[in-house]
Scaffold this motif. Structure first.
Motif, PDB file in Angstrom:
ATOM      1  N   LEU A 269      -0.520   3.626   3.216  1.00 10.10           N
ATOM      2  CA  LEU A 269      -0.707   2.281   2.888  1.00 10.10           C
ATOM      3  C   LEU A 269      -1.040   2.358   1.049  1.00 10.10           C
ATOM      4  N   VAL A 270      -0.688   3.090   0.682  1.00  9.20           N
ATOM      5  CA  VAL A 270      -1.618   3.387  -0.533  1.00  9.20           C
ATOM      6  C   VAL A 270      -0.377   3.480  -1.865  1.00  9.20           C
ATOM      7  N   SER A 271       1.159   4.401  -0.874  1.00  7.38           N
ATOM      8  CA  SER A 271       2.112   4.095  -1.929  1.00  7.38           C
ATOM      9  C   SER A 271       2.733   3.090  -1.852  1.00  7.38           C
ATOM     10  N   ALA A 272       2.845   2.009  -0.214  1.00 17.29           N
ATOM     11  CA  ALA A 272       3.863   1.210  -0.081  1.00 17.29           C
ATOM     12  C   ALA A 272       3.095   0.093   0.842  1.00 17.29           C
ATOM     13  N   PRO A 273       2.425  -0.601  -0.208  1.00 15.67           N
ATOM     14  CA  PRO A 273       1.291  -1.696   0.469  1.00 15.67           C
ATOM     15  C   PRO A 273       2.753  -2.484   1.457  1.00 15.67           C
ATOM     16  N   SER A 274       3.685  -3.049   0.844  1.00 15.46           N
ATOM     17  CA  SER A 274       4.552  -3.371   1.499  1.00 15.46           C
ATOM     18  C   SER A 274       5.185  -2.942   3.475  1.00 15.46           C
ATOM     19  N   LYS A 275       4.611  -1.889   3.708  1.00 13.00           N
ATOM     20  CA  LYS A 275       4.436  -1.250   4.913  1.00 13.00           C
ATOM     21  C   LYS A 275       2.486  -1.257   5.311  1.00 13.00           C
ATOM     22  N   ALA A 276       1.994  -2.185   4.861  1.00 14.23           N
ATOM     23  CA  ALA A 276       0.687  -2.175   5.718  1.00 14.23           C
ATOM     24  C   ALA A 276       0.240  -1.562   7.387  1.00 14.23           C
ATOM     25  N   GLY A 277       1.349  -2.406   7.839  1.00  5.58           N
ATOM     26  CA  GLY A 277       1.524  -3.094   9.382  1.00  5.58           C
ATOM     27  C   GLY A 277       2.427  -1.561   9.682  1.00  5.58           C
ATOM     28  N   ALA A 278       3.099  -0.891   9.194  1.00  5.86           N
ATOM     29  CA  ALA A 278       2.580   0.703   9.702  1.00  5.86           C
ATOM     30  C   ALA A 278       1.767   1.599   9.560  1.00  5.86           C
ATOM     31  N   ALA A 279       1.210   2.091   8.566  1.00  3.80           N
ATOM     32  CA  ALA A 279       0.407   1.926   8.353  1.00  3.80           C
ATOM     33  C   ALA A 279      -0.890   2.095   8.959  1.00  3.80           C
ATOM     34  N   LEU A 280      -1.150   0.997   9.359  1.00  2.00           N
ATOM     35  CA  LEU A 280      -2.468   0.505  10.401  1.00  2.00           C
ATOM     36  C   LEU A 280      -2.140   1.060  11.685  1.00  2.00           C
TER      37      LEU A 280
ATOM     38  N   ALA B 241      -4.946  10.452   7.590  1.00  2.00           N
ATOM     39  CA  ALA B 241      -4.952  11.066   6.093  1.00  2.00           C
ATOM     40  C   ALA B 241      -2.860  10.333   5.819  1.00  2.00           C
ATOM     41  N   ALA B 242      -2.170  11.054   6.448  1.00  2.00           N
ATOM     42  CA  ALA B 242      -1.167   9.965   5.894  1.00  2.00           C
ATOM     43  C   ALA B 242      -1.073   8.479   5.871  1.00  2.00           C
TER      44      ALA B 242
END
Length: 129
Positions: A98-109, A92-93
């Motif tokens: 991912l949704v709030s900061a798409p530029s941080k997709a790598g970190a989110a994944l 969930a976090a």
């Protein structure tokens, strides 16, 4: 599949212990600042927030570790519940990031894929999936 789920959850927990280290202990170091893309001034300004956030990551990792141990000693319902809660919260976090900061997709994944795989494998292995 249960073993795979528990191993993946353990990996997710270790990742979150590392994130705890970066946020709560090493936040203002050159390495942490380069990983998170912050300046020295930003790191100093956000130090208290990062310190607190790091502990959230640590507590999720602890929930998973306790869940793995509980499952291993025969308290399967308690163990699986703790792993689902810890890993599910990590997913969930990661989705929020991912949704709030798409530029941080790598970190989110990196944050959400291992626990997501753990949840799926554990759900299949325990007959919930």
């Amino acid at each position: 599949m249960v073993v795979a789920g528990l191993v993946l959850a353990g990996v997710a927990g270790l990742i979150h212990v590392y994130i705890f280290y970066l946020e709560s202990i090493a936040w203002t170091t050159d390495r942490a600042r380069s990983i998170f893309g912050t300046t020295r001034e930003e790191a100093e300004t956000t130090r208290a927030l990062a310190f607190n956030q790091g502990f959230y990551n640590l507590f999720l990792a602890i929930a998973i570790a306790v869940g793995i141990v509980a499952y291993g000693v025969g308290a399967q319902t308690v163990g699986a519940t703790l792993v689902f809660v810890g890993a599910g919260s990590m997913v969930a976090a990661g989705l929020v990031l991912l949704v709030s900061a798409p530029s941080k997709a790598g970190a989110a994944l990196k944050q959400l894929v291992p626990p997501l795989l753990a949840v799926v494998a554990l759900a299949i292995g325990t007959g919930l999936g």
